[in-house]
Design an enzyme around this catalytic site. Structure first.
Site, short mmCIF file in Angstrom:
data_model
loop_
_atom_site.label_atom_id
_atom_site.label_comp_id
_atom_site.label_asym_id
_atom_site.label_seq_id
_atom_site.Cartn_x
_atom_site.Cartn_y
_atom_site.Cartn_z
N ASP A 1 76.51 -56.93 26.83
CA ASP A 1 76.93 -55.87 27.74
C ASP A 1 75.76 -55.64 28.71
O ASP A 1 74.74 -55.07 28.32
CB ASP A 1 77.26 -54.62 26.91
CG ASP A 1 77.44 -53.37 27.77
OD1 ASP A 1 77.17 -53.42 28.98
OD2 ASP A 1 77.82 -52.34 27.20
N HIS B 1 77.22 -48.47 23.83
CA HIS B 1 78.16 -47.61 24.54
C HIS B 1 79.51 -47.74 23.83
O HIS B 1 79.82 -48.80 23.27
CB HIS B 1 78.26 -48.13 25.98
CG HIS B 1 79.04 -47.29 26.93
ND1 HIS B 1 80.41 -47.30 26.97
CD2 HIS B 1 78.64 -46.43 27.89
CE1 HIS B 1 80.81 -46.48 27.92
NE2 HIS B 1 79.77 -45.94 28.49
N CYS C 1 78.51 -41.33 26.13
CA CYS C 1 79.43 -42.33 25.56
C CYS C 1 78.73 -43.19 24.52
O CYS C 1 78.97 -44.40 24.43
CB CYS C 1 80.06 -43.21 26.63
SG CYS C 1 81.04 -42.31 27.81
N LYS D 1 77.62 -49.86 39.16
CA LYS D 1 76.23 -49.54 38.76
C LYS D 1 75.24 -50.42 39.52
O LYS D 1 74.05 -50.18 39.52
CB LYS D 1 76.06 -49.74 37.26
CG LYS D 1 76.92 -48.76 36.45
CD LYS D 1 76.62 -48.82 34.99
CE LYS D 1 77.76 -48.34 34.16
NZ LYS D 1 77.67 -46.92 33.78
N GLN E 1 73.79 -52.03 32.18
CA GLN E 1 72.56 -51.35 32.60
C GLN E 1 71.45 -52.31 33.01
O GLN E 1 70.42 -51.88 33.52
CB GLN E 1 72.04 -50.44 31.47
CG GLN E 1 72.98 -49.31 31.12
CD GLN E 1 73.16 -48.30 32.25
OE1 GLN E 1 72.30 -48.15 33.12
NE2 GLN E 1 74.28 -47.60 32.25
N1 PMP Z 1 78.14 -50.34 28.66
C1 PMP Z 1 77.08 -49.64 29.07
C2 PMP Z 1 75.74 -49.92 28.47
C3 PMP Z 1 77.25 -48.66 30.05
O1 PMP Z 1 76.19 -47.96 30.47
C4 PMP Z 1 78.53 -48.42 30.59
C5 PMP Z 1 78.76 -47.35 31.63
N2 PMP Z 1 78.12 -46.14 31.35
C6 PMP Z 1 79.59 -49.21 30.14
C7 PMP Z 1 79.36 -50.15 29.18
C8 PMP Z 1 80.97 -49.04 30.69
O2 PMP Z 1 80.98 -49.38 32.03
P1 PMP Z 1 82.28 -49.11 32.92
O3 PMP Z 1 82.66 -47.68 32.69
O4 PMP Z 1 81.81 -49.37 34.31
O5 PMP Z 1 83.33 -50.06 32.47
#
Ligand code: PMP
Length: 413
Positions: free
Chosen positions: A206, A129, A371, A232, A209
Site C-alpha cells: 500500500d 489503514h 482509519c 495524495k 503515503q
Molecule cells: N492506505 C493508506 C496508508 C492511506 O493513508 C490511505 C488514505 N488515508 C488509504 C490507504 C486509502 O486511500 P484512498 O482513500 O485514497 O483509497
C-alpha cells in the site's frame, strides 16, 4: 548534505504554484497540515483538468473520431508516464483504479476467485489503514483463509523477528504499507518482500503515503502489487493506480465485468480483453488519469530527493519544537525511519477539542483514529492529533501551529 539541499529548496516558488494556500480562514493565514489525508493541487494540475474538458473531452478506446483519438492517446501516454515513474517494466502492468482502496479491493476480489483458499494465510500488520485490513478480512470470510497480524513495538515499528516467525509455507500473501498514514513509520519493505518471497508468498504494498514523498522503483523492490491514490500525489480525486507483475495479472480473473474489459461477448461465452483492459471495466476517470500524469511531471520537476530532504527537515523542526514547548506532549510513533507525519497527544486533552481550536486559528490538522483503529488499540488511546507536512509547508507555518497549540493548551489544560 540535507542542509544544503534544504537551503536550495525553492519554497517561495513552489508555494506560488498552489493557489489554495494563499487564503485566510477565520481571518488567519491558512496552514494546511492535513496532507496525509489529501494533498493540495498545483495550478498546472488544476489547469490540466479544464484543458481536458475544454479541448479533448470524449470517451476513449472506442471512437474513430478525432476527439476520441486525442483523449485515448493522452490517457495512454499518461499510463506510460506512470509506468516510468514507478519503473514498471511494461505499461500494461499499470491498471487505473479509483484509488488505493479500489486497488486493494481489486486484488482481494480477484485472488478470492479461487487463488486464495481455505487454510491459506494472509499477513497484514498492526500499522495498516483500514483499507488494507477490511478487504482481506472479507476475503478470509469468503474463502476460509486466515488473517495473521505482524505486531509493532512501542516506537511504532514492525517487529521484524515476529514477522519472520509468522511466515510459513501457508503464507499466500503479505499486504503491508510502505509508510504508515497514522504515524509516518517507513517500513523496510524491500527486505520484507524478499523474506516473503522465500516462502513463495505474493506481496502487495500500500503506497498511498509513500508515492507522494519518495521515489519508488517497483522492480528494485520486487513488489508483486503496488497501489496508490492520485489525490495524495497532488493529483485529482477518483483516480489511482495498481501496479501488478504481468504474470500475476495474467493469471488473475477479472474483478468487474462490463464494457472495455471484453474481447468478445455472446450469451454462450464471453472472452476477456488482455491487460490492462481486463481490469478496467466501464468508462474510466479519463481526465483523472491524464491529469495524474501532470501531477507526476510536476513532482519530478522539483525532484523527489529534494522533496524528501526538505520534508525531513520540517519533520525534525516540528518534532523538536513540539517537544520543547510542551512537556506534557506525547508523540505517538517515533520510528527511527519516519516520514513527515507527527501524531501526538497534548496532555489528556481530547484530540478533537485541540483540532477545533487549531482550526479557528487557521491550522488544519486531522484528529481521530486516522482509519487505523488497530494502532490506537495498541497504544490504548482513541485517537491522536496529526500534523502531516508536504513540500509546500514551511517552518513558519509550524511556528503558527505551535502558537495555536499554546492557545489551545492554555484554554483546555
Ligand atoms: N492506505 C493508506 C496508508 C492511506 O493513508 C490511505 C488514505 N488515508 C488509504 C490507504 C486509502 O486511500 P484512498 O482513500 O485514497 O483509497
Amino acid at each position: 548534505m540535507i542542509k544544503e539541499s534544504v537551503q536550495a529548496f525553492p519554497i517561495s516558488k513552489v508555494r506560488q504554484d498552489f493557489p489554495i494556500l494563499h487564503q485566510e480562514v477565520y481571518g488567519k493565514p491558512l496552514v494546511y497540515f492535513d496532507n496525509a489525508a489529501s494533498s493540495q493541487k498545483p495550478k498546472v494540475v488544476i489547469d490540466a483538468i479544464s484543458d481536458y474538458y475544454n479541448q479533448i473531452n470524449s470517451n476513449i478506446h472506442r471512437g474513430v473520431h478525432f476527439l476520441s483519438q486525442q483523449a485515448t492517446d493522452a490517457y495512454e501516454a499518461a499510463r506510460e508516464t506512470i509506468r516510468k515513474h514507478l519503473n514498471a517494466e511494461k505499461s500494461h502492468e499499470i491498471i487505473y483504479t479509483k484509488g488505493t482502496t479500489d486497488g486493494i479491493n481489486l486484488v482481494a476480489s480477484s485472488l478470492g476467485q479461487g487463488l486464495i483458499k481455505s487454510g491459506d494465510e494472509i499477513l497484514v500488520s498492526q500499522l495498516e489503514h483500514h483499507s488494507n485490513i477490511v478487504p482481506w478480512q472479507m476475503l478470509c470470510e469468503r474463502s476460509g483463509a486466515v488473517l495473521k497480524v505482524i505486531p509493532i513495538n512501542e516506537r511504532g515499528e514492525l517487529i521484524q523477528a515476529e514477522f519472520e516467525k509468522l511466515l510459513s509455507a501457508k503464507t499466500k500473501l503479505l499486504a503491508v504499507n510502505h509508510i504508515s498514514n497514522a504515524m509516518g513509520t517507513i517500513n523496510p519493505i524491500k527486505e520484507m518482500i524478499q523474506k516473503a518471497h522465500e516462502y513463495g508468498a505474493w506481496v502487495l504494498i500500500d503506497g498511498a503515503q509513500s508515492v507522494p514523498h519518495m521515489a519508488v522503483d517497483v522492480q528494485d523492490l520486487d513488489a508483486d502489487f503496488y497501489t496508490f491514490s492520485g489525490h495524495k500525489l497532488f493529483g485529482p480525486t477518483g483516480v489511482g493506480v495498481l501496479y501488478g507483475k504481468e504474470k500475476l495479472l495474467e493469471m488473475m480473473p477479472p474483478y468487474q465485468g462490463g464494457g472495455e474489459m471484453i474481447a468478445e461477448v455472446s450469451f454462450e461465452k464471453t472472452t476477456y480483453a488482455g491487460l490492462p483492459h481486463k481490469f478496467e471495466a466501464g468508462t474510466p476517470n479519463i481526465a483523472g488519469g491524464i491529469v495524474l500524469a501532470k501531477a507526476i511531471d510536476y513532482v519530478n520537476q522539483i525532484g523527489l530527493d529534494a522533496i524528501g530532504a526538505y520534508e525531513n527537515e520540517l519533520l525534525h523542526y516540528g518534532t523538536q519544537r513540539l517537544k520543547s514547548q510542551f512537556p506534557d506532549l506525547r508523540i505517538i510513533g517515533e520510528a527511527e525511519n519516519k516520514a513527515s507525519v507527527i501524531s501526538f497527544l497534548l496532555g489528556d486533552i481530547h484530540p478533537y477539542d485541540v483540532g477545533v481550536i487549531l482550526d479557528k486559528l487557521g491550522v488544519a490538522v486531522r484528529t481521530g483514529h486516522h482509519c487505523a483503529q488497530p494502532i490506537m488499540q495498541h497504544y490504548g488511546i482513541n485517537g491522536t492529533i496529526r500534523a502531516s507536512f508536504a513540500f509546500y509547508n514551511t517552518k513558519s507555518e509550524i511556528d503558527q501551529m505551535i502558537d495555536a497549540l499554546d492557545r489551545a493548551h492554555n484554554m483546555l489544560a
